[in-house]
Design a protein around this motif. Structure first.
Motif, PDB file in Angstrom:
ATOM      1  N   ILE A 578       0.853  -1.198   0.000  1.00 50.83           N
ATOM      2  CA  ILE A 578       0.000   0.000   0.000  1.00 50.83           C
ATOM      3  C   ILE A 578       0.886   1.245   0.000  1.00 50.83           C
ATOM      4  N   ARG A 579       0.677   2.105  -1.005  1.00 52.76           N
ATOM      5  CA  ARG A 579       1.521   3.288  -1.164  1.00 52.76           C
ATOM      6  C   ARG A 579       0.748   4.610  -1.088  1.00 52.76           C
ATOM      7  N   ARG A 580      -0.542   4.558  -1.308  1.00 53.74           N
ATOM      8  CA  ARG A 580      -1.336   5.795  -1.329  1.00 53.74           C
ATOM      9  C   ARG A 580      -2.525   5.642  -0.385  1.00 53.74           C
ATOM     10  N   VAL A 581      -2.578   6.500   0.627  1.00 54.01           N
ATOM     11  CA  VAL A 581      -3.604   6.423   1.669  1.00 54.01           C
ATOM     12  C   VAL A 581      -4.473   7.678   1.615  1.00 54.01           C
ATOM     13  N   LEU A 582      -5.784   7.482   1.613  1.00 59.08           N
ATOM     14  CA  LEU A 582      -6.742   8.591   1.595  1.00 59.08           C
ATOM     15  C   LEU A 582      -7.461   8.670   2.939  1.00 59.08           C
ATOM     16  N   VAL A 583      -7.512   9.877   3.518  1.00 58.43           N
ATOM     17  CA  VAL A 583      -8.205  10.078   4.791  1.00 58.43           C
ATOM     18  C   VAL A 583      -9.200  11.219   4.631  1.00 58.43           C
ATOM     19  N   PRO A 584     -10.502  10.924   4.494  1.00 57.92           N
ATOM     20  CA  PRO A 584     -11.504  12.005   4.493  1.00 57.92           C
ATOM     21  C   PRO A 584     -11.527  12.682   5.859  1.00 57.92           C
ATOM     22  N   ILE A 585     -11.543  14.010   5.872  1.00 58.91           N
ATOM     23  CA  ILE A 585     -11.480  14.738   7.134  1.00 58.91           C
ATOM     24  C   ILE A 585     -12.470  15.894   7.117  1.00 58.91           C
ATOM     25  N   ALA A 608       4.657   5.659   2.333  1.00 60.81           N
ATOM     26  CA  ALA A 608       3.452   5.967   1.555  1.00 60.81           C
ATOM     27  C   ALA A 608       3.083   7.436   1.737  1.00 60.81           C
ATOM     28  N   THR A 609       2.249   7.926   0.833  1.00 66.20           N
ATOM     29  CA  THR A 609       1.751   9.294   0.934  1.00 66.20           C
ATOM     30  C   THR A 609       0.355   9.276   1.554  1.00 66.20           C
ATOM     31  N   VAL A 610       0.047  10.317   2.315  1.00 65.81           N
ATOM     32  CA  VAL A 610      -1.275  10.452   2.932  1.00 65.81           C
ATOM     33  C   VAL A 610      -1.949  11.683   2.341  1.00 65.81           C
ATOM     34  N   THR A 611      -3.133  11.497   1.802  1.00 66.96           N
ATOM     35  CA  THR A 611      -3.910  12.600   1.250  1.00 66.96           C
ATOM     36  C   THR A 611      -5.129  12.839   2.117  1.00 66.96           C
ATOM     37  N   LEU A 612      -5.247  14.048   2.628  1.00 67.10           N
ATOM     38  CA  LEU A 612      -6.409  14.418   3.427  1.00 67.10           C
ATOM     39  C   LEU A 612      -7.450  15.016   2.495  1.00 67.10           C
ATOM     40  N   LEU A 613      -8.621  14.391   2.453  1.00 71.33           N
ATOM     41  CA  LEU A 613      -9.680  14.823   1.550  1.00 71.33           C
ATOM     42  C   LEU A 613     -10.748  15.579   2.319  1.00 71.33           C
ATOM     43  N   ARG A 614     -11.027  16.777   1.855  1.00 72.16           N
ATOM     44  CA  ARG A 614     -12.067  17.596   2.482  1.00 72.16           C
ATOM     45  C   ARG A 614     -13.116  17.929   1.431  1.00 72.16           C
ATOM     46  N   VAL A 615     -14.356  17.523   1.685  1.00 67.48           N
ATOM     47  CA  VAL A 615     -15.448  17.769   0.750  1.00 67.48           C
ATOM     48  C   VAL A 615     -16.257  18.960   1.251  1.00 67.48           C
ATOM     49  N   ARG A 616     -16.334  19.993   0.440  1.00 65.76           N
ATOM     50  CA  ARG A 616     -17.135  21.163   0.804  1.00 65.76           C
ATOM     51  C   ARG A 616     -18.390  21.176  -0.064  1.00 65.76           C
ATOM     52  N   ASN A 617     -19.498  21.557   0.523  1.00 64.62           N
ATOM     53  CA  ASN A 617     -20.766  21.501  -0.197  1.00 64.62           C
ATOM     54  C   ASN A 617     -21.212  22.861  -0.711  1.00 64.62           C
ATOM     55  N   ASN A 618     -20.274  23.761  -0.853  1.00 66.97           N
ATOM     56  CA  ASN A 618     -20.626  25.055  -1.434  1.00 66.97           C
ATOM     57  C   ASN A 618     -19.418  25.623  -2.144  1.00 66.97           C
TER      58      ASN A 618
END
Length: 707
Positions: A578-585, A608-618
């Protein structure tokens, strides 16, 4: 229509079994259909009752002994669950504010109802009863504020606590009005009844709670017997209420308050609520539908007087509840969003209102007159339909604007860090690092197919903090410790532990295999983790089967009982690949920080790389977003510069779908779970639930105690 009913009656046997089967089928299929078209499931149950009743198919009769019994049980259970859902701790914390709003949201609608009743020519007794029907409320919007993570907002807490005052007061008014209507009322009888009620309430609230605590302490983990104790307490309290000439729903509500402190939020409460929501409560709403005479309902509502009464009661309720919400707003200086949320939460009229309305409609005096007319009863149904739809809609719109306590974060409105808090955030993260996450990692093993991946995952985490890996095998106990089946299980357990030790030694970590004999696998895991002071439990993911939906999976129960964080893992490839990790925050709360810390620990083992994913609804200004990203990168870089971390923000109205779209480019997604017990497997947020259902790749669900 009559000929059709006769033909249908000739085909279907007239037995209680047929009635019960029909009720089960309606409860199973109808609510989901109505929820698909954005209507409450209980509306579907009412409609089904109308269709199956004497006006259309005539398959069910409310006077039928079976229907009457089950509907009565549902009414009792409905009020019991209403009491069970009230958080007494929150009420105690905000007692003054809860009582202030409780008095306001009871008195103002009460006065409005009395005025409406008198204007339309009803007696004082009936007018007061109508006022009490408007005074109570049902927290239909509670799941919404819970999902948004704003339950601990002061205004929301005060509204929840106010439910205790409004419901008890409304039920007390109901009892007095029924007594007056039946001709049993005198000043002396009122005094006797109030004294009897006070003594009875004390016996129920303190007696049942004491007996429950003693019984639960002595029975330990015997959940089936504890469940039966709860059922017995509910119906004994209801019978006791009838013995002192009080409506049985009063006893059921008090029993709910008493049992609340006994069962807490554990598995017994889950099963009690499951039985109610799956069986008894739907039967009550179907029974309500059977009482509706459609021709009379339509003529009543559409007539000049009936239409005026309906508008007066519905608008009187909505307006008076709004005025009541203004009282705490101005006294405690709540924001408009908080005041409107309090209004919308206190608006729906379902549980106590419908139960009390049915009691009043069925209460007759010596002349055969009912306490409330069919017109009022029909109007209450309309009020229930309007408020049960309008209230949650307003709650969903305004509750997301409330301030979110740090400890209660979940998927909802995104919170940005104010200027000047980057250093404080870094300090918080640094402190979380000191509380080592991988000093003692317990890995329960059972399935040979997932054993290697789980041990590798645990070993890779332990290696980063020079900790200790504890492979755990739990063997289910037998009555006799020398039974051949137990001996065979012990041999298999020893073989699994030996294999686990060999795998762990490949990574050069300290290993301490542990075997435990226990009556219950869940208890074995959680108790062993506590005994060895585990800092993390790593478990394998399993699909939810029918039995698990009813009684909970081992994962769910360990997740609930554990004293330390639990990582539930589903890997489709070896951890080392595992090389790419996604963390929704969502935000930088103390709980989300530890999720990121877990992702960092794992990523460091593989570079591995860690990507923090932030979903905005506007699509608001990007300046706050850029500020948030800069602070996030700065904070985590100051703690662990070895791990390459990125921050990605995307716009999307559907958070779950946005995560599923992004995860296609990653090897692993780490999801944060709040600890909420349900009867459908692992207790997680709505977003996480949807992601789990559709995600085909590797994932980790990370949850903490007391979250």
């Amino acid at each position: 229509m009559e000929q059709f009913q006769q033909q249908l009656g000739a085909i279907i046997p007239d037995t209680p079994l047929v009635s019960f089967t029909i009720l089960i089928l309606v409860s199973l299929f109808v609510p989901p259909i109505f929820e698909k078209i954005k209507l409450p499931g209980l509306v579907g149950l009412l409609v089904a009752g109308v269709i199956l009743g004497p006006n259309i198919l005539a398959l069910l009769e409310h006077e039928d002994d079976t229907i009457e019994l089950l509907s009565d049980a549902g009414k009792i259970y409905l009020m019991f669950v209403a009491g069970l859902e009230i958080d007494l701790d929150d009420f105690r914390k905000k007692r003054d504010r809860s009582l202030t709003f409780g008095v306001a949201t009871f008195i103002v609608p009460m006065i409005a109802g009395i005025i409406v009743g008198r204007v339309f020519g009803f007696s004082w007794n009936t007018a007061v009863l109508i006022g009490s029907l408007l005074a109570s409320h049902t927290l239909l919007g509670y799941p919404i504020v819970n999902r948004l993570g704003v339950v601990r907002n002061e205004a929301v807490t005060a509204t929840i606590g106010a439910t205790i005052f409004t419901d008890i007061s409304a039920l007390l008014v109901l009892a007095i009005c029924v007594s007056i209507h039946r001709g049993n009322f005198t000043p002396a009888s009122l005094a006797i009844q109030l004294i009897s009620l006070a003594v009875y309430a004390a016996i129920v609230l303190f007696g049942i709670e004491w007996a429950g605590r003693e019984y639960f302490r002595r029975t330990g983990d015997e959940e089936s017997n504890q469940f039966l104790f709860v059922l017995a307490a509910v119906f004994i309290a209801s019978v006791g209420a009838q013995m002192i000439q009080i409506e049985k729903i009063v006893g059921a509500f008090l029993a709910g308050l008493a049992i609340n402190g006994v069962v807490g939020n554990g598995p017994v409460k889950e099963k009690v609520e499951f039985v109610g929501s799956a069986l008894f409560i739907p039967f009550f709403f179907i029974g309500m539908g059977l009482l509706l005479d459609i021709p009379t309902f339509i003529s009543t509502i559409t007539s000049t007087t009936g239409l005026g009464l309906t508008f007066a009661i519905v608008l009187g309720l909505i307006g008076s509840k709004f005025i009541a919400a203004l009282v705490p707003k101005f006294i405690y200086r709540y924001s408009w969003d908080e005041a409107i949320t309090m209004w919308s939460l206190s608006m729906p009229q379902v549980a106590a209102t419908l139960a009390a309305a049915l009691v009043a409609y069925q209460a007759t005096n010596k002349e055969g007159e009912t306490l409330i007319s069919k017109g009022v009863f029909n109007t209450v149904i309309v009020m229930m339909l309007v408020t049960s739809i309008l209230g949650p809609v307003i709650t969903a719109r305004f509750a997301k604007k409330l301030s979110v306590p740090e400890s209660a974060s979940d998927w909802g409105e995104m919170n940005l860090l104010p200027e000047g808090e980057a250093e404080a955030t870094a300090t918080t993260i640094q402190r979380s690092k000191l509380a080592s996450l991988a000093s003692h990692v317990v890995v329960p093993i059972y399935n040979p197919k997932t054993q290697r991946d789980l041990i590798e995952m645990g070993a890779m985490l332990v290696r980063q903090e020079a900790g200790e890996l504890i492979p755990l095998s739990v063997v289910r106990a037998h009555v006799h410790m020398d039974e051949p089946q137990l001996n065979d299980a012990l041999v298999e357990s020893q073989q699994r532990l030996k294999s686990s030790q060999e795998i762990a030694e490949e990574f050069g970590v300290s290993v301490k295999p542990m075997m435990r004999i226990d009556d219950d696998v869940t208890n074995g895991i959680s108790r062993a983790a506590r005994e060895c002071n585990a800092s993390l439990v790593v478990m394998g993911w399993s699909r939810t089967r029918l039995r698990s939906r009813l009684f909970g999976t081992i994962i769910d129960r360990v997740f609930w009982a554990s004293h330390c964080p639990v990582a539930v893992v589903r890997l489709l490839e070896e951890p080392k690949n595992i090389r790419r990790v996604l963390v929704p925050i969502q935000n930088l709360s103390s709980s989300s920080i530890r999720v990121l810390r877990f992702a960092q620990l794992f990523a460091r083992t593989n570079q591995a790389t860690v990507t923090l994913l932030r979903v905005r609804n506007n699509s608001k200004s990007r300046e706050p977003l850029e500020s948030f990203e800069a602070k996030l990168k700065q904070a985590f870089a100051s703690v662990d510069s070895e791990v390459h971390m990125e921050v990605k923000s995307i716009a999307g109205d559907n958070v779950a779908q946005s995560i599923l779209t992004e995860v296609q480019d990653f090897d692993l997604v780490v999801l944060h779970s709040r600890r909420r017990r349900t009867v459908a497997g692992l207790a997680v947020s709505d977003v996480t639930t949807e992601v789990i259902k559709k995600l085909n790749g590797s994932m980790v669900i990370f949850g903490e105690p007391h979250s």
